[in-house]
Design an enzyme around this catalytic site. Structure first.
Site, PDB file in Angstrom:
ATOM      1  N   TYR A  32      55.002  50.001  80.053  1.00  0.00           N
ATOM      2  CA  TYR A  32      55.108  48.859  79.174  1.00  0.00           C
ATOM      3  C   TYR A  32      56.837  48.662  78.955  1.00  0.00           C
ATOM      4  O   TYR A  32      57.252  48.827  77.953  1.00  0.00           O
ATOM      5  CB  TYR A  32      54.336  48.739  78.149  1.00  0.00           C
ATOM      6  CG  TYR A  32      54.059  47.196  77.599  1.00  0.00           C
ATOM      7  CD1 TYR A  32      52.717  46.702  78.315  1.00  0.00           C
ATOM      8  CD2 TYR A  32      54.557  46.587  76.599  1.00  0.00           C
ATOM      9  CE1 TYR A  32      52.669  45.580  78.148  1.00  0.00           C
ATOM     10  CE2 TYR A  32      54.511  45.077  76.593  1.00  0.00           C
ATOM     11  CZ  TYR A  32      53.490  44.626  77.214  1.00  0.00           C
ATOM     12  OH  TYR A  32      53.052  43.418  77.112  1.00  0.00           O
ATOM     13  N   LEU A  33      57.480  48.757  80.033  1.00  0.00           N
ATOM     14  CA  LEU A  33      58.825  48.865  80.023  1.00  0.00           C
ATOM     15  C   LEU A  33      59.495  47.749  79.369  1.00  0.00           C
ATOM     16  O   LEU A  33      59.189  46.761  79.279  1.00  0.00           O
ATOM     17  CB  LEU A  33      59.538  49.194  81.467  1.00  0.00           C
ATOM     18  CG  LEU A  33      58.801  50.285  82.032  1.00  0.00           C
ATOM     19  CD1 LEU A  33      59.538  50.346  83.715  1.00  0.00           C
ATOM     20  CD2 LEU A  33      58.848  51.407  81.560  1.00  0.00           C
ATOM     21  N   HIS A  37      64.011  50.836  77.831  1.00  0.00           N
ATOM     22  CA  HIS A  37      63.798  51.981  79.148  1.00  0.00           C
ATOM     23  C   HIS A  37      64.645  51.686  80.251  1.00  0.00           C
ATOM     24  O   HIS A  37      65.158  52.336  81.018  1.00  0.00           O
ATOM     25  CB  HIS A  37      62.360  51.528  79.521  1.00  0.00           C
ATOM     26  CG  HIS A  37      61.221  51.693  78.594  1.00  0.00           C
ATOM     27  ND1 HIS A  37      60.376  51.085  77.989  1.00  0.00           N
ATOM     28  CD2 HIS A  37      61.000  53.187  78.192  1.00  0.00           C
ATOM     29  CE1 HIS A  37      59.576  51.585  77.394  1.00  0.00           C
ATOM     30  NE2 HIS A  37      59.864  53.007  77.092  1.00  0.00           N
ATOM     31  N   GLY A 148      65.573  57.812  74.915  1.00  0.00           N
ATOM     32  CA  GLY A 148      66.306  56.861  73.785  1.00  0.00           C
ATOM     33  C   GLY A 148      66.352  57.502  72.494  1.00  0.00           C
ATOM     34  O   GLY A 148      65.628  58.540  72.241  1.00  0.00           O
ATOM     35  N   LYS A 150      66.141  56.336  69.701  1.00  0.00           N
ATOM     36  CA  LYS A 150      65.276  55.383  68.819  1.00  0.00           C
ATOM     37  C   LYS A 150      64.209  56.840  68.389  1.00  0.00           C
ATOM     38  O   LYS A 150      63.860  56.783  66.936  1.00  0.00           O
ATOM     39  CB  LYS A 150      64.425  54.277  69.120  1.00  0.00           C
ATOM     40  CG  LYS A 150      63.590  53.717  67.896  1.00  0.00           C
ATOM     41  CD  LYS A 150      62.875  52.407  68.694  1.00  0.00           C
ATOM     42  CE  LYS A 150      61.670  52.809  69.421  1.00  0.00           C
ATOM     43  NZ  LYS A 150      60.518  53.497  68.733  1.00  0.00           N
ATOM     44  N   GLN A 154      62.095  63.085  68.540  1.00  0.00           N
ATOM     45  CA  GLN A 154      61.524  63.515  69.724  1.00  0.00           C
ATOM     46  C   GLN A 154      62.596  64.191  70.712  1.00  0.00           C
ATOM     47  O   GLN A 154      62.456  65.268  71.210  1.00  0.00           O
ATOM     48  CB  GLN A 154      61.052  62.267  70.233  1.00  0.00           C
ATOM     49  CG  GLN A 154      60.685  62.532  71.725  1.00  0.00           C
ATOM     50  CD  GLN A 154      59.796  61.389  72.541  1.00  0.00           C
ATOM     51  OE1 GLN A 154      58.705  61.313  72.107  1.00  0.00           O
ATOM     52  NE2 GLN A 154      60.558  60.348  73.276  1.00  0.00           N
TER      53      GLN A 154
HETATM   54  O1  PAF Z   1      59.110  58.421  74.519  1.00  0.00           O
HETATM   55  C1  PAF Z   1      58.007  58.353  74.900  1.00  0.00           C
HETATM   56  O2  PAF Z   1      57.767  57.345  75.745  1.00  0.00           O
HETATM   57  C2  PAF Z   1      56.897  59.711  75.106  1.00  0.00           C
HETATM   58  O3  PAF Z   1      56.760  60.425  74.014  1.00  0.00           O
HETATM   59  C3  PAF Z   1      57.496  60.483  76.371  1.00  0.00           C
HETATM   60  C4  PAF Z   1      58.688  61.144  76.012  1.00  0.00           C
HETATM   61  C5  PAF Z   1      57.386  59.847  77.755  1.00  0.00           C
HETATM   62  C6  PAF Z   1      56.209  61.547  76.402  1.00  0.00           C
HETATM   63  O4  PAF Z   1      55.083  61.221  76.507  1.00  0.00           O
END
Ligand code: PAF
Length: 287
Positions: A32-33, A37, A148, A150, A154
């Protein structure tokens, strides 16, 4: 652009690119870019001889009551966007191939980094993220991977994992991309009603307010937290999951604003959960 659903085929292409001396850039996504992205793909295209994109809605990073089933998906739209972004390989695996029935191995980044903030609100989330990213790195074999900011926490967890496991991948963090009105781009923004979309602007406005206070000379985290909290609480449907000022390296709370002070916000608005963050000593990008 080649669409690949087979793990072995993807791994062979990655290994062949490495053997040929080509730099392979990789952008892992759940699809769902959006423009965020696309900024990662653009930078990946600039830095790599080859560009791989993965689209995989990773079930292990969703809690039992989260939005796995309704997470937005539109493969043909993503495919067209990937093509125009110059992606060479779009890796689109099946969940059963990534996690076969006898699957038993998980990656855990232990300690403060993954237990605070998102880790506290979403138990197991970072185990799911670290596991799938480690697997994707092994499958795609990239030299560099772009994420990213955001999802700041992560990114920190992935950097830690990559260092700790000596994975030969350079992690590149990229700036948050915002809508014209300041809302951070997220695939989940599509869930918002018009009214909730309006109320969600309080998130970036709270970050801006805090940034302005710091620029005016405030150094107390509790003072900037108070003003950000007031802005968020002015919206009737917006519930704060957390509002913190942390050290951007350790992600532990900080009382005094310095170069590394990062404000992080997570809210629920209706059934949608949104996150955002900003380094308080950095000027606000855009208007
Ligand atoms: O940030 C995301 O879209 C997800 O957490 C990732 C890094 C692709 C892992 O599923």
């Amino acid at each position: 652009m080649q669409i690949i659903d087979d793990i072995k085929q993807m791994q062979t292409l990655g290994l062949e690119a490495r053997a040929a001396g080509q730099t392979l850039a990789f952008v892992p996504t759940m699809g769902y870019l959006h423009s965020g992205h696309l900024s990662l793909l653009e930078e990946g295209r600039r830095r790599g001889d080859r560009l791989a994109l993965s689209i995989f809605v990773n079930p292990t990073q969703f809690g039992p009551h989260e939005d796995l089933d309704k997470y937005p998906r539109d493969f043909s739209r993503d495919e067209a966007l990937a093509r125009s972004a110059g992606v060479d390989w779009l890796f689109y695996p099946r969940a059963d191939d990534i996690y076969p029935p006898d699957y038993a191995t998980y990656v855990n980044v232990t300690g403060g980094l993954s237990e605070v903030l998102e880790g506290a609100c979403r138990p197991g989330h970072f185990q799911g993220v670290a596991t799938v990213v480690a697997k994707l790195f092994n499958i795609v074999q990239p030299h560099l991977a772009l994420f990213g900011q955001k999802d700041f926490q992560q990114l920190a967890v992935i950097r830690r994992m990559t260092d700790d496991l000596n994975l030969p991948v350079r992690i590149v963090g990229m700036p948050i991309v915002r809508e014209a009105d300041g809302l951070a781009m997220s695939s989940r923004n599509v869930y918002l009603s018009t009214e909730h979309r309006r109320q969600s602007l309080a998130i970036n406005q709270a970050l801006r307010l805090a940034t302005r206070k710091v620029a005016e000379g405030v150094t107390s985290a509790s003072v900037v937290l108070d003003s950000a909290r007031s802005r968020l609480q002015a919206e009737p449907d917006l519930m704060i999951d957390y509002l913190k000022v942390c050290n951007s390296t350790t992600l532990q709370d900080t009382a005094v604003i310095d170069d590394s002070a990062l404000m992080l916000i997570a809210v629920k608005i209706g059934s949608t959960r949104l996150i955002d963050n900003h380094l308080l000593l950095q000027s606000w990008p855009g208007p």
